[in-house]
Design a protein around this motif. Structure first.
Motif, PDB file in Angstrom:
ATOM      1  N   THR A 107      55.022  31.857  32.697  1.00  0.00           N
ATOM      2  CA  THR A 107      54.505  31.472  34.013  1.00  0.00           C
ATOM      3  C   THR A 107      53.973  32.695  34.741  1.00  0.00           C
ATOM      4  O   THR A 107      52.895  32.659  35.351  1.00  0.00           O
ATOM      5  N   PHE A 108      54.726  33.793  34.665  1.00  0.00           N
ATOM      6  CA  PHE A 108      54.249  35.025  35.308  1.00  0.00           C
ATOM      7  C   PHE A 108      53.004  35.553  34.609  1.00  0.00           C
ATOM      8  O   PHE A 108      52.100  36.090  35.269  1.00  0.00           O
ATOM      9  N   ALA A 109      52.936  35.420  33.289  1.00  0.00           N
ATOM     10  CA  ALA A 109      51.748  35.864  32.561  1.00  0.00           C
ATOM     11  C   ALA A 109      50.507  35.115  33.037  1.00  0.00           C
ATOM     12  O   ALA A 109      49.419  35.699  33.144  1.00  0.00           O
ATOM     13  N   SER A 110      50.649  33.843  33.345  1.00  0.00           N
ATOM     14  CA  SER A 110      49.516  33.073  33.857  1.00  0.00           C
ATOM     15  C   SER A 110      49.106  33.579  35.243  1.00  0.00           C
ATOM     16  O   SER A 110      47.916  33.614  35.570  1.00  0.00           O
ATOM     17  N   ILE A 111      50.086  33.989  36.041  1.00  0.00           N
ATOM     18  CA  ILE A 111      49.781  34.564  37.356  1.00  0.00           C
ATOM     19  C   ILE A 111      49.011  35.871  37.186  1.00  0.00           C
ATOM     20  O   ILE A 111      48.024  36.133  37.884  1.00  0.00           O
ATOM     21  N   ALA A 112      49.478  36.717  36.251  1.00  0.00           N
ATOM     22  CA  ALA A 112      48.809  37.993  36.001  1.00  0.00           C
ATOM     23  C   ALA A 112      47.365  37.783  35.565  1.00  0.00           C
ATOM     24  O   ALA A 112      46.463  38.516  35.979  1.00  0.00           O
ATOM     25  N   ALA A 113      47.130  36.771  34.731  1.00  0.00           N
ATOM     26  CA  ALA A 113      45.766  36.469  34.299  1.00  0.00           C
ATOM     27  C   ALA A 113      44.922  35.978  35.470  1.00  0.00           C
ATOM     28  O   ALA A 113      43.746  36.344  35.601  1.00  0.00           O
ATOM     29  N   PHE A 114      45.512  35.175  36.329  1.00  0.00           N
ATOM     30  CA  PHE A 114      44.783  34.660  37.494  1.00  0.00           C
ATOM     31  C   PHE A 114      44.396  35.792  38.430  1.00  0.00           C
ATOM     32  O   PHE A 114      43.343  35.732  39.091  1.00  0.00           O
ATOM     33  N   LEU A 115      45.216  36.836  38.509  1.00  0.00           N
ATOM     34  CA  LEU A 115      44.917  37.965  39.390  1.00  0.00           C
ATOM     35  C   LEU A 115      43.618  38.662  39.000  1.00  0.00           C
ATOM     36  O   LEU A 115      42.941  39.240  39.859  1.00  0.00           O
ATOM     37  N   ILE A 116      43.265  38.619  37.725  1.00  0.00           N
ATOM     38  CA  ILE A 116      42.004  39.230  37.296  1.00  0.00           C
ATOM     39  C   ILE A 116      40.847  38.554  38.016  1.00  0.00           C
ATOM     40  O   ILE A 116      39.964  39.220  38.590  1.00  0.00           O
ATOM     41  N   ALA A 117      40.843  37.229  37.986  1.00  0.00           N
ATOM     42  CA  ALA A 117      39.773  36.484  38.657  1.00  0.00           C
ATOM     43  C   ALA A 117      39.808  36.713  40.162  1.00  0.00           C
ATOM     44  O   ALA A 117      38.755  36.824  40.807  1.00  0.00           O
ATOM     45  N   ALA A 118      41.008  36.798  40.739  1.00  0.00           N
ATOM     46  CA  ALA A 118      41.137  36.991  42.181  1.00  0.00           C
ATOM     47  C   ALA A 118      40.564  38.338  42.614  1.00  0.00           C
ATOM     48  O   ALA A 118      39.854  38.429  43.628  1.00  0.00           O
ATOM     49  N   ILE A 119      40.861  39.395  41.849  1.00  0.00           N
ATOM     50  CA  ILE A 119      40.340  40.723  42.184  1.00  0.00           C
ATOM     51  C   ILE A 119      38.829  40.750  42.058  1.00  0.00           C
ATOM     52  O   ILE A 119      38.111  41.260  42.938  1.00  0.00           O
ATOM     53  N   LEU A 120      38.311  40.204  40.954  1.00  0.00           N
ATOM     54  CA  LEU A 120      36.868  40.200  40.734  1.00  0.00           C
ATOM     55  C   LEU A 120      36.146  39.422  41.828  1.00  0.00           C
ATOM     56  O   LEU A 120      35.127  39.873  42.366  1.00  0.00           O
ATOM     57  N   ALA A 121      36.671  38.236  42.165  1.00  0.00           N
ATOM     58  CA  ALA A 121      36.025  37.407  43.174  1.00  0.00           C
ATOM     59  C   ALA A 121      36.053  38.067  44.547  1.00  0.00           C
ATOM     60  O   ALA A 121      35.037  38.102  45.263  1.00  0.00           O
ATOM     61  N   SER A 122      37.209  38.617  44.931  1.00  0.00           N
ATOM     62  CA  SER A 122      37.341  39.261  46.243  1.00  0.00           C
ATOM     63  C   SER A 122      36.419  40.467  46.358  1.00  0.00           C
ATOM     64  O   SER A 122      35.766  40.674  47.388  1.00  0.00           O
ATOM     65  N   THR A 123      36.354  41.257  45.288  1.00  0.00           N
ATOM     66  CA  THR A 123      35.490  42.438  45.303  1.00  0.00           C
ATOM     67  C   THR A 123      34.024  42.038  45.336  1.00  0.00           C
ATOM     68  O   THR A 123      33.215  42.639  46.066  1.00  0.00           O
ATOM     69  N   ALA A 124      33.644  41.035  44.561  1.00  0.00           N
ATOM     70  CA  ALA A 124      32.254  40.575  44.543  1.00  0.00           C
ATOM     71  C   ALA A 124      31.830  40.065  45.921  1.00  0.00           C
ATOM     72  O   ALA A 124      30.718  40.346  46.390  1.00  0.00           O
ATOM     73  N   ILE A 125      32.727  39.315  46.574  1.00  0.00           N
ATOM     74  CA  ILE A 125      32.431  38.832  47.930  1.00  0.00           C
ATOM     75  C   ILE A 125      32.268  40.008  48.885  1.00  0.00           C
ATOM     76  O   ILE A 125      31.364  40.022  49.737  1.00  0.00           O
ATOM     77  N   GLY A 126      33.144  41.009  48.741  1.00  0.00           N
ATOM     78  CA  GLY A 126      33.051  42.189  49.592  1.00  0.00           C
ATOM     79  C   GLY A 126      31.762  42.963  49.381  1.00  0.00           C
ATOM     80  O   GLY A 126      31.132  43.417  50.340  1.00  0.00           O
ATOM     81  N   VAL A 127      31.352  43.111  48.131  1.00  0.00           N
ATOM     82  CA  VAL A 127      30.101  43.823  47.830  1.00  0.00           C
ATOM     83  C   VAL A 127      28.911  43.056  48.408  1.00  0.00           C
ATOM     84  O   VAL A 127      27.985  43.646  48.990  1.00  0.00           O
ATOM     85  N   GLY A 128      28.937  41.733  48.261  1.00  0.00           N
ATOM     86  CA  GLY A 128      27.863  40.926  48.844  1.00  0.00           C
ATOM     87  C   GLY A 128      27.801  41.070  50.351  1.00  0.00           C
ATOM     88  O   GLY A 128      26.717  41.197  50.943  1.00  0.00           O
TER      89      GLY A 128
END
Length: 264
Positions: A107-128
Motif C-alpha cells: 500500500t505504501f509502495a503505491s503511495i510512493a509511485a503516486f508521488l511521482i505523478a504528484a511532483i511532476l504535475a505540481s512542478t509542471a503547473i508551477g512552470v506554466g
C-alpha cells in the motif's frame, strides 16, 4: 503486485489525492501570479524575480514543491494509512488471507509511485504559471529551453521524490500506530512544525531528525547553521539518514500491523 495495482487504482479515484496536491499546486500558482503582479506595479526585485526568470525558475519552483510538499506528503501518508483502519479495508485484506505487513508495505509502495505523478504535475503547473507570470511582468522567457538546466532536472526530481517518500512514511507510520486519519494527520503536522521550532534550541539533535535530513539531502539546509551552530550535514550523510528514517518508519508500521488486534 495485485495489492500494489489495487492501491494505485484507489489513489487515482480518491478525492484526497487531488485535493492534497491540488492545494499545493494552487498555492504555488497564487504566489507566482502575485509576484508577477507586484513586479509589474513596483518594479523588479532581483531575488523575487528569480521565480519568473528561466532557467533559475525551474530550481525555485521545484524547491517550493519539495519544501512545502514535505508537509503535504506527511498529511497524505497519514490520510491513506488511517483510512485503512477507519474504513476497514485492512481488516478485509487480513480476512481474505493477505499478509498484514506485505499488504501494508505494498500500500505504501503505491503511495510512493503516486508521488511521482504528484511532483511532476505540481512542478509542471508551477512552470506554466511562471511562464504566464513572466509574460505578465514583461520578463524574457528565452531561458525556458536551457539545455543544461533541463539535463539536471531528472536528478533533482529523483532526489526530491526520495525525500518526499521519507516524509510520507513518517505520516504513514504515525497514522498506522494511531489507527486513525485525524490523529495521524494531527501528530504528523505537530511533528513537522515542532521539529522546525526545536531547531532553534536543539540544533545538534534536530539536524538528525527526518524533516531536517530531508532538507539537507536536497541541499536546502536542514541543520541550524547560525553563529555557533553545528555545521550542516553533507548531502551524502543526509541521504543515508533519509533511508534510515524511511525504512525505520516502515519497519515500525509493519511490526505493529503484524501484532495489532483486528476485530469486528
Amino acid at each position: 503486485m495485485r495489492v500494489f495495482r489495487s492501491g494505485i487504482r484507489k489513489l487515482v479515484r480518491r478525492p484526497a489525492s487531488y485535493l492534497t496536491f491540488g492545494l499545493l499546486a494552487g498555492l504555488l500558482v497564487l504566489i507566482i501570479l502575485g509576484v508577477a503582479t507586484s513586479i509589474g506595479e513596483e518594479g523588479p526585485d532581483p531575488e523575487i524575480q528569480l521565480l519568473l526568470t528561466f532557467p533559475a525558475a525551474y530550481g525555485v519552483i521545484l524547491q517550493f514543491v519539495l519544501g512545502l510538499g514535505g508537509l503535504f506528503a506527511v498529511i497524505f501518508g497519514a490520510n491513506i494509512a488511517g483510512s485503512e483502519w477507519g474504513w476497514g479495508t485492512f481488516k478485509v485484506a487480513v480476512a481474505r488471507g493477505e499478509s498484514r505487513s506485505r499488504y501494508l508495505l505494498l500500500t505504501f509502495a503505491s503511495i510512493a509511485a503516486f508521488l511521482i505523478a504528484a511532483i511532476l504535475a505540481s512542478t509542471a503547473i508551477g512552470v506554466g504559471a511562471a511562464f504566464i507570470g513572466a509574460n505578465i511582468a514583461g520578463i524574457p522567457t528565452d531561458g525556458i529551453t536551457d539545455t543544461e538546466t533541463l539535463r539536471d532536472l531528472p536528478e533533482m526530481f529523483a532526489r526530491g521524490w526520495y525525500t518526499l517518500v521519507e516524509q510520507c512514511a513518517i505520516g504513514f507510520a504515525v497514522a498506522t500506530l494511531a489507527r486513525s486519519q485525524l490523529a495521524g494527520i494531527g501528530i504528523g503536522i505537530a511533528f513537522y512544525f515542532g521539529e522546525t521550532f526545536a531547531s532553534i534550541f536543539l540544533p545538534d539533535i534536530v539536524r538528525y531528525l527526518p524533516f531536517s535530513v530531508a532538507s539537507a539531502a536536497l541541499g536546502t539546509g536542514g541543520a541550524f547553521n547560525g553563529d555557533g551552530g553545528p555545521d550542516p550535514l553533507s548531502q551524502g550523510t543526509a541521504m543515508i539518514l533519509v533511508a534510515a528514517w524511511l525504512f525505520g518508519s516502515l519497519l515500525v508500521a509493519a511490526i505493529y500491523a503484524e501484532r495489532a488486534e483486528v476485530t469486528g
